[in-house]
Design an enzyme around this catalytic site. Structure first.
Site, PDB file in Angstrom:
ATOM      1  N   ASP A  12     -14.356 -17.666 -96.843  1.00 32.22           N
ATOM      2  CA  ASP A  12     -12.915 -17.861 -96.607  1.00 32.22           C
ATOM      3  C   ASP A  12     -12.322 -19.020 -97.393  1.00 32.22           C
ATOM      4  OD1 ASP A  12     -13.121 -15.759 -94.788  1.00 32.22           O
ATOM      5  OD2 ASP A  12     -13.552 -17.120 -93.125  1.00 32.22           O
ATOM      6  N   LYS A  15     -11.035 -16.821-101.933  1.00 29.35           N
ATOM      7  CA  LYS A  15     -11.514 -16.034-103.090  1.00 29.35           C
ATOM      8  C   LYS A  15     -10.510 -14.951-103.451  1.00 29.35           C
ATOM      9  CE  LYS A  15     -15.257 -15.218-100.759  1.00 29.35           C
ATOM     10  NZ  LYS A  15     -15.132 -16.190 -99.660  1.00 29.35           N
ATOM     11  N   GLY A  39     -13.360 -10.581 -95.872  1.00 28.88           N
ATOM     12  CA  GLY A  39     -11.923 -10.369 -95.674  1.00 28.88           C
ATOM     13  C   GLY A  39     -11.222 -11.242 -96.684  1.00 28.88           C
ATOM     14  N   HIS A  40     -10.733 -10.631 -97.762  1.00 31.43           N
ATOM     15  CA  HIS A  40     -10.121 -11.397 -98.852  1.00 31.43           C
ATOM     16  C   HIS A  40      -8.610 -11.155 -98.840  1.00 31.43           C
ATOM     17  CE1 HIS A  40     -14.200 -11.473-101.185  1.00 31.43           C
ATOM     18  NE2 HIS A  40     -14.266 -11.984 -99.984  1.00 31.43           N
ATOM     19  N   GLN A 220     -18.290 -13.926 -99.076  1.00 31.85           N
ATOM     20  CA  GLN A 220     -18.866 -15.012 -98.270  1.00 31.85           C
ATOM     21  C   GLN A 220     -18.965 -16.303 -99.108  1.00 31.85           C
ATOM     22  OE1 GLN A 220     -20.867 -11.738 -98.033  1.00 31.85           O
ATOM     23  NE2 GLN A 220     -19.140 -11.356 -96.706  1.00 31.85           N
TER      24      GLN A 220
HETATM   25  P1  GDP Z   1     -11.505 -15.416 -98.836  1.00 32.45           P
HETATM   26  O1  GDP Z   1     -12.344 -14.698 -97.846  1.00 32.45           O
HETATM   27  O2  GDP Z   1     -12.262 -16.460 -99.579  1.00 32.45           O
HETATM   28  O3  GDP Z   1     -10.756 -14.496 -99.757  1.00 32.45           O
HETATM   29  O4  GDP Z   1     -10.401 -16.212 -97.990  1.00 32.45           O
HETATM   30  P2  GDP Z   1      -9.525 -15.602 -96.788  1.00 32.45           P
HETATM   31  O5  GDP Z   1      -8.500 -14.692 -97.347  1.00 32.45           O
HETATM   32  O6  GDP Z   1     -10.395 -15.084 -95.704  1.00 32.45           O
HETATM   33  O7  GDP Z   1      -8.879 -16.930 -96.208  1.00 32.45           O
HETATM   34  C1  GDP Z   1      -8.112 -17.779 -97.000  1.00 32.45           C
HETATM   35  C2  GDP Z   1      -6.710 -17.898 -96.372  1.00 32.45           C
HETATM   36  O8  GDP Z   1      -6.042 -18.983 -96.955  1.00 32.45           O
HETATM   37  C3  GDP Z   1      -5.846 -16.694 -96.608  1.00 32.45           C
HETATM   38  O9  GDP Z   1      -4.996 -16.516 -95.510  1.00 32.45           O
HETATM   39  C4  GDP Z   1      -5.046 -17.081 -97.847  1.00 32.45           C
HETATM   40  O10 GDP Z   1      -3.788 -16.429 -97.914  1.00 32.45           O
HETATM   41  C5  GDP Z   1      -4.864 -18.548 -97.608  1.00 32.45           C
HETATM   42  N1  GDP Z   1      -4.775 -19.366 -98.825  1.00 32.45           N
HETATM   43  C6  GDP Z   1      -5.466 -19.243 -99.990  1.00 32.45           C
HETATM   44  N2  GDP Z   1      -5.180 -20.253-100.837  1.00 32.45           N
HETATM   45  C7  GDP Z   1      -4.284 -21.033-100.186  1.00 32.45           C
HETATM   46  C8  GDP Z   1      -3.621 -22.262-100.523  1.00 32.45           C
HETATM   47  O11 GDP Z   1      -3.811 -22.846-101.574  1.00 32.45           O
HETATM   48  N3  GDP Z   1      -2.787 -22.781 -99.573  1.00 32.45           N
HETATM   49  C9  GDP Z   1      -2.560 -22.190 -98.378  1.00 32.45           C
HETATM   50  N4  GDP Z   1      -1.738 -22.770 -97.522  1.00 32.45           N
HETATM   51  N5  GDP Z   1      -3.178 -21.041 -98.030  1.00 32.45           N
HETATM   52  C10 GDP Z   1      -4.027 -20.480 -98.919  1.00 32.45           C
HETATM   53  P1  IMO Z   2     -15.443 -13.748 -96.857  1.00 35.42           P
HETATM   54  O1  IMO Z   2     -15.882 -12.903 -98.023  1.00 35.42           O
HETATM   55  C1  IMO Z   2     -16.573 -16.156 -93.412  1.00 35.42           C
HETATM   56  C2  IMO Z   2     -20.259 -15.031 -91.353  1.00 35.42           C
HETATM   57  C3  IMO Z   2     -20.119 -14.529 -89.928  1.00 35.42           C
HETATM   58  C4  IMO Z   2     -21.434 -15.023 -89.366  1.00 35.42           C
HETATM   59  C5  IMO Z   2     -22.403 -14.807 -90.523  1.00 35.42           C
HETATM   60  C6  IMO Z   2     -23.167 -13.503 -90.467  1.00 35.42           C
HETATM   61  O2  IMO Z   2     -14.132 -13.343 -96.275  1.00 35.42           O
HETATM   62  O3  IMO Z   2     -15.530 -15.196 -97.202  1.00 35.42           O
HETATM   63  P2  IMO Z   2     -22.519 -10.980 -90.946  1.00 35.42           P
HETATM   64  O4  IMO Z   2     -21.513 -10.086 -90.276  1.00 35.42           O
HETATM   65  O5  IMO Z   2     -22.309 -11.163 -92.402  1.00 35.42           O
HETATM   66  O6  IMO Z   2     -23.930 -10.598 -90.607  1.00 35.42           O
HETATM   67  O7  IMO Z   2     -22.299 -12.427 -90.248  1.00 35.42           O
HETATM   68  O8  IMO Z   2     -21.621 -14.821 -91.690  1.00 35.42           O
HETATM   69  N1  IMO Z   2     -19.436 -14.305 -92.352  1.00 35.42           N
HETATM   70  C7  IMO Z   2     -18.332 -14.795 -92.900  1.00 35.42           C
HETATM   71  N2  IMO Z   2     -17.658 -15.944 -92.657  1.00 35.42           N
HETATM   72  N3  IMO Z   2     -16.144 -15.321 -94.383  1.00 35.42           N
HETATM   73  C8  IMO Z   2     -16.818 -14.182 -94.649  1.00 35.42           C
HETATM   74  O9  IMO Z   2     -16.515 -13.402 -95.713  1.00 35.42           O
HETATM   75  C9  IMO Z   2     -17.941 -13.859 -93.871  1.00 35.42           C
HETATM   76  N4  IMO Z   2     -18.807 -12.831 -93.853  1.00 35.42           N
HETATM   77  C10 IMO Z   2     -19.720 -13.120 -92.931  1.00 35.42           C
HETATM   78  O10 IMO Z   2     -19.006 -15.117 -89.298  1.00 35.42           O
HETATM   79  O11 IMO Z   2     -21.371 -16.401 -89.122  1.00 35.42           O
HETATM   80 MG    MG Z   3     -12.335 -14.204 -95.823  1.00 35.96          MG
END
Ligand code: GDP
Ligand code: IMO
Ligand code: MG
Length: 422
Positions: A12, A15, A39-40, A220
Site C-alpha cells: 500500500d 504503487k 489493491g492498487h 505487496q
Molecule cells: P498500493 O497498493 O501500493 O497501490 O497502494 P493503495 O492504493 O492500496 O494505497 C495507497 C493510497 O494512498 C491510495 O488511496 C492512493 O490513492 C493514495 N495515495 C497515493 N499517493 C498519494 C499521495 O502522494 N498523497 C496522498 N494523500 N494519497 C496518496
Molecule cells: P498491495 O499490492 C498490504 C498482507 C495481508 C496479510 C499478509 C498475508 O495493495 O500493496 P495474504 O492474503 O497475501 O496471504 O495476506 O499480507 N497483504 C497486504 N498488505 N497491501 C497488500 O497488497 C497486501 N497483500 C497482502 O494483510 O498481513
Molecule cells: Mg494496496
C-alpha cells in the site's frame, strides 16, 4: 529503460498511483506475483479505481497489459475487473494472461478462512486464498489458467483436487466444498478469457527484442516477501526483485532500473511486528490524515513513523536505484515528523535489520526528530517550491538509505507528482 517498481514496506505504498504516473512512458506493464490480495488505487478522470489483478497501466490504451505466470489468478475476479474496466470506457483489447498462471480455486479461499479462524495461524490475510494457492504450486498439484480451456480435462483435474481438499476440510470439521456451480463458473470465465490467454514469457521476450519499454509492477511490499519479510507475517510470494525473474521468465539483464516506493511514513495491514507503530490518538490522527483504510479489505491500516532501518534494508535487497516517495502531503501541518534510525534490544543498539524474522518484535525504535512544515504540499509541482523542513526530511531519507529520491508524490492524482532530476 525497462523498469521495476517495487513496494519497499508492508504494501500500500502507492504503487497504483506511481505505476499510472510512470506507465505513459512504457509500451507494456506487467504484474508478476501476488494475486487479488493486491489493491492498487488509481484516479482516472476523477474517479477512484481499485485494481486487484489488472496491471495499473490499463489507462493508456496503447500500453500492453500482461499478467505473467507468477501471478495467482482467481478467474471470476479477473472477469469482473475486466468488465468494470470496460464499463469505464477502457477497451482492454491489449491484455495478455499467462496460460501458466496458477488458479486460485474455491478450496483455497475456504482453507485460507479456516486457517485464519483457527488458533494455529493468524496472519490477518486478505482471505482470498493466496497462501493455499501458492502451496499447491510448491506441492505440485496446482491447476493453471490454461486448464480452463479444456473442459473435460479441467473437470477431471478439479474433481481429483476436490477429493484431496474435502479430506482436509473434513479433518478441520468443515463441510465439503461442492464442485458445482463453481466448476462451471470457472469454465465460463475461461471462455471469456480465452482470447487473452497466451505465453506471456514469449510475448515479453518478443517485446524485449523489439526494444519496447517494459514496466514491471510489484504487488505487496518487500517486508511481506515470503523469504525476506517479517515471517510468518508475510504473503506467499516473492515481493522483492527475485519475483520479477521467477514470475516472468525474463533474465536479470532485462531490467535497467529499479524504483522503490515508500510512503513518507509507514502502514501495515494484518498481524506482525511494526516497531514504529503509533497507537492511541496519534495513530488515529495519522490514519485519518492519510485515509489509511485497506483498498482490498477496507480494514483500518496500522500506522506509524517511517522506519529507515527497514527501508534501507529493502533498498539494498532490491538494488533500488531511486525512491518514489509518496504521501508526503499527509504530514503537512504536523509540528514534528519522526523516523527510526536504529533499533534497541537486549543485544544493544543496531542499525541493521534483524536477520531472524522473529527478532523484530523485540526491538525498540530509536527515533530522529525533524521539524514539520505548515505549507500544503498538494499543489506543488516543482522540487524548488518545497518548504525547507520537508526538503531536510527528504535529504535525510536519501542519505540514510543510500538511494536518491527520484519522484515525490504529494496527492492521489497523476499530476500531483514531482520528478526530481539528479
Ligand atoms: P498500493 O497498493 O501500493 O497501490 O497502494 P493503495 O492504493 O492500496 O494505497 C495507497 C493510497 O494512498 C491510495 O488511496 C492512493 O490513492 C493514495 N495515495 C497515493 N499517493 C498519494 C499521495 O502522494 N498523497 C496522498 N494523500 N494519497 C496518496
Ligand atoms: P498491495 O499490492 C498490504 C498482507 C495481508 C496479510 C499478509 C498475508 O495493495 O500493496 P495474504 O492474503 O497475501 O496471504 O495476506 O499480507 N497483504 C497486504 N498488505 N497491501 C497488500 O497488497 C497486501 N497483500 C497482502 O494483510 O498481513
Ligand atoms: Mg494496496
Amino acid at each position: 529503460m525497462n523498469t521495476v517498481v517495487l513496494g519497499l514496506q508492508w504494501g500500500d505504498e502507492g504503487k497504483g498511483k506511481a505505476i499510472d504516473y510512470l506507465a505513459g512512458g512504457f509500451d507494456a506493464v506487467v504484474r508478476f506475483q501476488g494475486g487479488h490480495n493486491a489493491g492498487h488505487t488509481v484516479y482516472y478522470r476523477g474517479r477512484k479505481v481499485v485494481l486487484h489483478l489488472l496491471p495499473s497501466g490499463i489507462f493508456y490504451p496503447d500500453c500492453l497489459a500482461v499478467i505473467a505466470h507468477g501471478v495467482v489468478v482467481q478467474p471470476l475476479q479477473l472477469v469482473e475487473e475486466i468488465r468494470n474496466a470496460r464499463a469505464l470506457g477502457l477497451r482492454l483489447d491489449n491484455l495478455v494472461l499467462s496460460a501458466n498462471a496458477p488458479l486460485i480455486l474455491p478450496f483455497h479461499q475456504r482453507l485460507d478462512v479456516v486457517f485464519e479462524d483457527s488458533r494455529y495461524q493468524r496472519i490477518g490475510t486478505t482471505r482470498r486464498g493466496i497462501g493455499p494457492a501458492y502451496e499447491d504450486v510448491v506441492g505440485r498439484r496446482a491447476l493453471f489458467v490454461g486448464d480452463l480451456l479444456d473442459e473435460p480435462g479441467f473437470r477431471s483435474k478439479i474433481a481429483v483436487l476436490a477429493e484431496y481438499y474435502n479430506r482436509l476440510l473434513a479433518a478441520w470439521g468443515q463441510p465439503a466444498e461442492a464442485l458445482e456451480p463453481a466448476a462451471s463458473a470457472y469454465l465460463a470465465a475461461g471462455e471469456f478469457l480465452r482470447p487473452m490467454v497466451g505465453d506471456s514469457g514469449a510475448c515479453l521476450r518478443r517485446a524485449l527484442r523489439e526494444r519496447r519499454k517494459i514496466l514491471f509492477e510489484g504487488a505487496q511490499g518487500s517486508l511481506l516477501d515470503i523469504h525476506l519479510g517479517t515471517y510468518p507475517f508475510v504473503t506467499s510470494s516473492n515481493t522483492t526483485i527475485a519475483g520479477v525473474f521467477s514470475g516472468t521468465g525474463l533474465s536479470p539483464k532485462a531490467v535497467d532500473r529499479v524504483i522503490g516506493i515508500s510512503k513518507a511514513y509507514a502502514t501495515r495491514v494484518g498481524e506482525g511486528p511494526f516497531p514504529t507503530e503509533l497507537g492511541g490518538k496519534e495513530g488515529e490522527r495519522l490514519r485519518e490524515l492519510g485515509n489509511e483504510y485497506g483498498a482490498t479489505t477496507g480494514r483500518p491500516r496500522r500506522v506509524g513513523w517511517l522506519d529507515l532501518v527497514a527501508l534501507r534494508h529493502a533498498v539494498q535487497v532490491n538494488g533500488v536505484d531511486s525512491l518514489f516517495l509518496t504521501k508526503l502531503d499527509v504530514l503537512d501541518g504536523l509540528d514534528e515528523v519522526r523516523a527510526a534510525v536504529a533499533y534497541e534490544s537486549g543485544g544493544g543498539r543496531s542499525e541493521d535489520f534483524p536477520c531472524l524474522a522473529g527478532a523484530l518484535s523485540g526491538v525498540r525504535p530509536v527515533f530522529r526528530s525533524f521539524p514539520g512544515w505548515r505549507t500544503k504540499l498538494g499543489g506543488l509541482r516543482r522540487i524548488a517550491e518545497l518548504p525547507a523542513p520537508a526538503r531536510a526530511y527528504l535529504d535525510f531519507v536519501a542519505e540514510f538509505t543510500g538511494a536518491r529520491i527520484g519522484h515525490l508524490s504529494v496527492g492521489t492524482e497523476r499530476e500531483q507528482t514531482i520528478e526530481i532530476q539528479d
